[in-house]
Write a protein that holds these residues in place. Structure first.
Motif, PDB file in Angstrom:
ATOM      1  N   LYS A 108       0.878  -1.174   0.000  1.00  0.00           N
ATOM      2  CA  LYS A 108       0.000   0.000   0.000  1.00  0.00           C
ATOM      3  C   LYS A 108       0.910   1.218   0.000  1.00  0.00           C
ATOM      4  N   LYS A 109       0.793   2.023  -1.060  1.00  0.00           N
ATOM      5  CA  LYS A 109       1.767   3.107  -1.244  1.00  0.00           C
ATOM      6  C   LYS A 109       1.075   4.380  -1.706  1.00  0.00           C
ATOM      7  N   THR A 164      -3.720   6.501  -3.793  1.00  0.00           N
ATOM      8  CA  THR A 164      -2.919   5.425  -3.218  1.00  0.00           C
ATOM      9  C   THR A 164      -2.956   4.212  -4.131  1.00  0.00           C
ATOM     10  N   SER A 165      -1.822   3.537  -4.262  1.00  0.00           N
ATOM     11  CA  SER A 165      -1.774   2.304  -5.044  1.00  0.00           C
ATOM     12  C   SER A 165      -1.803   1.110  -4.097  1.00  0.00           C
ATOM     13  N   PHE A 166      -2.439   0.039  -4.552  1.00  0.00           N
ATOM     14  CA  PHE A 166      -2.561  -1.193  -3.778  1.00  0.00           C
ATOM     15  C   PHE A 166      -2.129  -2.360  -4.663  1.00  0.00           C
ATOM     16  N   GLU A 181      -1.311  -3.266   4.851  1.00  0.00           N
ATOM     17  CA  GLU A 181      -0.643  -4.404   4.245  1.00  0.00           C
ATOM     18  C   GLU A 181      -0.870  -5.641   5.110  1.00  0.00           C
ATOM     19  N   GLY A 182      -1.217  -6.744   4.460  1.00  0.00           N
ATOM     20  CA  GLY A 182      -1.520  -7.978   5.176  1.00  0.00           C
ATOM     21  C   GLY A 182      -3.003  -8.270   5.258  1.00  0.00           C
ATOM     22  N   ASP A 183      -3.843  -7.246   5.068  1.00  0.00           N
ATOM     23  CA  ASP A 183      -5.295  -7.460   5.090  1.00  0.00           C
ATOM     24  C   ASP A 183      -5.724  -8.310   3.895  1.00  0.00           C
ATOM     25  N   VAL A 184      -6.774  -9.104   4.084  1.00  0.00           N
ATOM     26  CA  VAL A 184      -7.318  -9.946   3.024  1.00  0.00           C
ATOM     27  C   VAL A 184      -8.668  -9.394   2.586  1.00  0.00           C
ATOM     28  N   ILE A 185      -8.809  -9.217   1.279  1.00  0.00           N
ATOM     29  CA  ILE A 185     -10.041  -8.690   0.683  1.00  0.00           C
ATOM     30  C   ILE A 185     -10.426  -9.596  -0.475  1.00  0.00           C
ATOM     31  N   GLN A 186     -11.719  -9.785  -0.670  1.00  0.00           N
ATOM     32  CA  GLN A 186     -12.174 -10.629  -1.760  1.00  0.00           C
ATOM     33  C   GLN A 186     -12.296  -9.835  -3.057  1.00  0.00           C
ATOM     34  N   ALA A 187     -11.946 -10.490  -4.157  1.00  0.00           N
ATOM     35  CA  ALA A 187     -12.054  -9.876  -5.482  1.00  0.00           C
ATOM     36  C   ALA A 187     -12.786 -10.835  -6.408  1.00  0.00           C
ATOM     37  N   PHE A 196      -2.123  -8.239  -8.926  1.00  0.00           N
ATOM     38  CA  PHE A 196      -2.442  -7.056  -9.723  1.00  0.00           C
ATOM     39  C   PHE A 196      -2.359  -5.797  -8.865  1.00  0.00           C
ATOM     40  N   GLU A 197      -2.237  -4.658  -9.557  1.00  0.00           N
ATOM     41  CA  GLU A 197      -2.088  -3.367  -8.884  1.00  0.00           C
ATOM     42  C   GLU A 197      -3.235  -2.446  -9.270  1.00  0.00           C
ATOM     43  N   LEU A 198      -3.760  -1.734  -8.272  1.00  0.00           N
ATOM     44  CA  LEU A 198      -4.808  -0.745  -8.480  1.00  0.00           C
ATOM     45  C   LEU A 198      -4.307   0.618  -8.038  1.00  0.00           C
ATOM     46  N   GLY A 199      -4.855   1.671  -8.638  1.00  0.00           N
ATOM     47  CA  GLY A 199      -4.620   3.027  -8.181  1.00  0.00           C
ATOM     48  C   GLY A 199      -5.974   3.627  -7.831  1.00  0.00           C
ATOM     49  N   ILE A 200      -6.155   4.049  -6.578  1.00  0.00           N
ATOM     50  CA  ILE A 200      -7.481   4.475  -6.110  1.00  0.00           C
ATOM     51  C   ILE A 200      -7.396   5.879  -5.527  1.00  0.00           C
ATOM     52  N   ALA A 201      -8.207   6.768  -6.068  1.00  0.00           N
ATOM     53  CA  ALA A 201      -8.269   8.141  -5.566  1.00  0.00           C
ATOM     54  C   ALA A 201      -9.321   8.239  -4.480  1.00  0.00           C
ATOM     55  N   LEU A 202      -9.048   9.025  -3.467  1.00  0.00           N
ATOM     56  CA  LEU A 202     -10.027   9.287  -2.410  1.00  0.00           C
ATOM     57  C   LEU A 202     -11.069  10.248  -2.955  1.00  0.00           C
TER      58      LEU A 202
END
Length: 547
Positions: free
Chosen positions: A248-249, A256-258, A325-331, A302-308
């Motif tokens: 997470k950057k 922010t990119s994930f 970082e370390g959290d699990v999310i379903q896609a 994969f990488e996402l870029g998400i704007a607030l």
């Protein structure tokens, strides 16, 4: 050279004569900035042949075969470009008289002249947009493989010299049933024949460009068979997978990119990248479902870029403030709604802010394969550009508009000044899309010449009723703050979707009766007569649908 109309394209091939040997240096294509080696000139005397091709021929590390037998037919079918259909027009190295796709086979070994040159036919040619541009005929290139008039590539087995007048002789035919034309049949026209795909994948004399296509089809078919043999997977298991946030950057103060990595990787995916223009649906722990464009990666990582968003509907706020970082999310499934525009001479991107995530990997790939690209990029300020190094890597193709400096993108001017045979891609806020849609219509661009991607969509409106004909005629009520998709999912568990802002068309349902307020960009005007997007479009009064 005898007229092509007098040539028997089905006559058995044993020998032919080289009428011309042609080579070229790389030159800039008229009206573009990219270079090509298609403009080949006649060579006299002996021309050296090495494992890299003909001497002084600036091109790929292969060299082209012959298309000569088809020029007369092309002239008759496209009289507006008659003067251009002459030997050398397709950028071939050898001009011959009788050789064609119907009497040559993949793997054929040929001797040329008397200086020891030995060649092998390795691939059907894959004509690209440069043919369209050369002949000034939109979508001309696909005609070459639809009609089996592509020409072919040679592989050099033994070096030497060649010249006009040399005889080409068939030495060995290893695959007599696989003419170039028959390979094209299963490569381009009949792609879903498992038996033929399997057989073609085993022809090791075929070049990687085509053979790997067949190998990929075989792998997908076997994977499908394996799933069927195991009784198939549960819908929920297919639909949702667990991914861990491994990075997470902060890209900018609001973007922010994930990087997501599959908890259980799919071994069938390997390192294959997702299709360009793909997006993925996330099921957030707070119950929200949101779709985001994939910047790069594959189904396992994969990488996402998400704007607030301002204000946030809850998705971007949660990802920015409540994940680590370390959290699990379903896609869910990864899908793409961007159709191939490989026949276009120029690819023009009109992008605002975070919209760069929809097309960044596509632009990088297009530049890598020497497509003509231009990016018109509107940002709040220079400091609000995500993935800055990658954007900078697009170099001179980027035209930046910095709002903090009073710079404004002239969308109308961009459309008015499009070069011939351009394809336009638009992603940005709704006002940008609205203006682009209007200007595209003013310029007479067809629906297949512009692609739109929305950030979000207003799906609210007047309440309406919907009868689902193929589900026992059940009548549902859709409130003003609900979408048809949301209501359908309350009753039926098999309604697919992806972007949920009207871009992709995954959620389309058949319209059987009634009037609809169509929203989104995924449907053509013809499509709207018999379908609607359940994620954003709304019925008027009462409608009837099938899902």
């Amino acid at each position: 050279m005898a007229p092509a109309a007098d040539i028997d394209l089905f006559a058995p091939f044993e020998r032919d004569i080289i009428l011309e040997v042609r080579t070229s240096t790389m030159k800039t294509m008229p009206g573009l900035t990219i270079q090509t080696g298609i403009d080949k000139q006649v060579r006299t005397g002996k021309v050296p042949v090495t494992f890299l091709g003909l001497d002084a021929d600036e091109h790929d590390l292969t060299f082209h075969g012959d298309c000569s037998a088809h020029y007369t037919q092309w002239k008759e079918e496209f009289p507006e470009a008659e003067a251009l259909f002459r030997p050398g027009g397709f950028g071939e190295n050898f001009v011959t008289e009788h050789m064609n796709e119907r009497n040559l086979c993949i793997g054929d070994i040929l001797s040329v002249g008397d200086d020891g040159v030995v060649l092998q036919i390795s691939l059907p040619r894959q004509p690209c947009f440069k043919l369209n541009h050369r002949f000034q005929l939109k979508n001309f290139a696909p005609n070459t493989y639809k009609l089996s008039r592509t020409g072919w590539y040679y592989r050099v087995l033994h070096e030497g010299t060649v010249q006009a007048g040399d005889e080409i002789r068939l030495v060995e035919r290893r695959w007599p049933k696989w003419t170039i034309e028959r390979v094209q049949e299963y490569l381009h026209r009949t792609q879903d024949n498992p038996e033929m795909n399997e057989e073609l994948s085993r022809i090791m004399d075929m070049g990687d460009e085509s053979r790997k296509t067949f190998e990929t089809r075989v792998a997908k078919f076997k994977a499908k068979q394996k799933r069927a043999a195991n009784g198939g997977e549960e819908e929920e298991e297919v639909k949702w997978r667990d991914y861990k946030i491994i990075e997470k950057k902060a890209q900018t103060s609001r973007i922010t990119s994930f990087v997501f990595e599959a908890v259980t990787p799919n071994p069938e995916v390997e390192e294959r990248e997702v299709k360009r223009g793909s997006h993925v649906r996330l099921k957030l722990p707070n119950g929200l479902l949101r779709s985001y464009s994939i910047v790069s990666g594959n189904e396992n990582r994969f990488e996402l870029g998400i704007a607030l968003e301002e204000p946030s509907r809850g998705g971007s706020l949660y990802l920015h403030q409540n994940t680590k970082e370390g959290d699990v999310i379903q896609a869910g499934r990864i899908t793409s709604d961007v159709k191939s525009a490989g026949a276009a001479s120029n690819h023009v991107f009109i992008v605002g802010g975070i919209g760069i995530t929809a097309f960044l990997s596509m632009m990088e790939k297009y530049r890598q394969i020497n497509y003509e690209t231009t990016l018109h990029y509107g940002v709040r300020s220079i400091d609000d550009i995500p993935f800055r190094e990658r954007v900078d890597g697009l170099k001179e193709s980027v035209k930046l508009y910095d709002r903090s400096k009073g710079q404004r993108m002239d969308i109308a001017g961009i459309f008015r000044n499009l070069t011939w045979n351009s394809h336009v891609y638009v992603c940005g806020p709704q006002r940008m899309l609205d203006e682009a849609i209007l200007e595209a219509k003013k310029c007479g661009l067809g629906e297949d010449e512009v692609h739109f991607e929305a950030f979000s969509a207003d799906a609210t409106g007047d309440p309406f009723e919907v009868e689902v004909i193929n589900r026992q005629g059940k009548v549902l009520k859709v409130a003003g703050e609900e979408t048809l998709l949301e209501v359908l999912r309350q009753y039926f568990d098999d309604v697919p979707s992806s972007c949920e802002v009207g871009n992709c068309g995954t959620c389309r349902v058949a319209l059987r009766c009634g009037n609809v307020e169509h929203r989104g960009t995924a449907l053509t005007e013809e499509d709207k007569k018999e379908a609607m997007l359940s994620c954003v479009s709304r019925g008027i009064g009462k409608i009837s649908i099938e899902i």
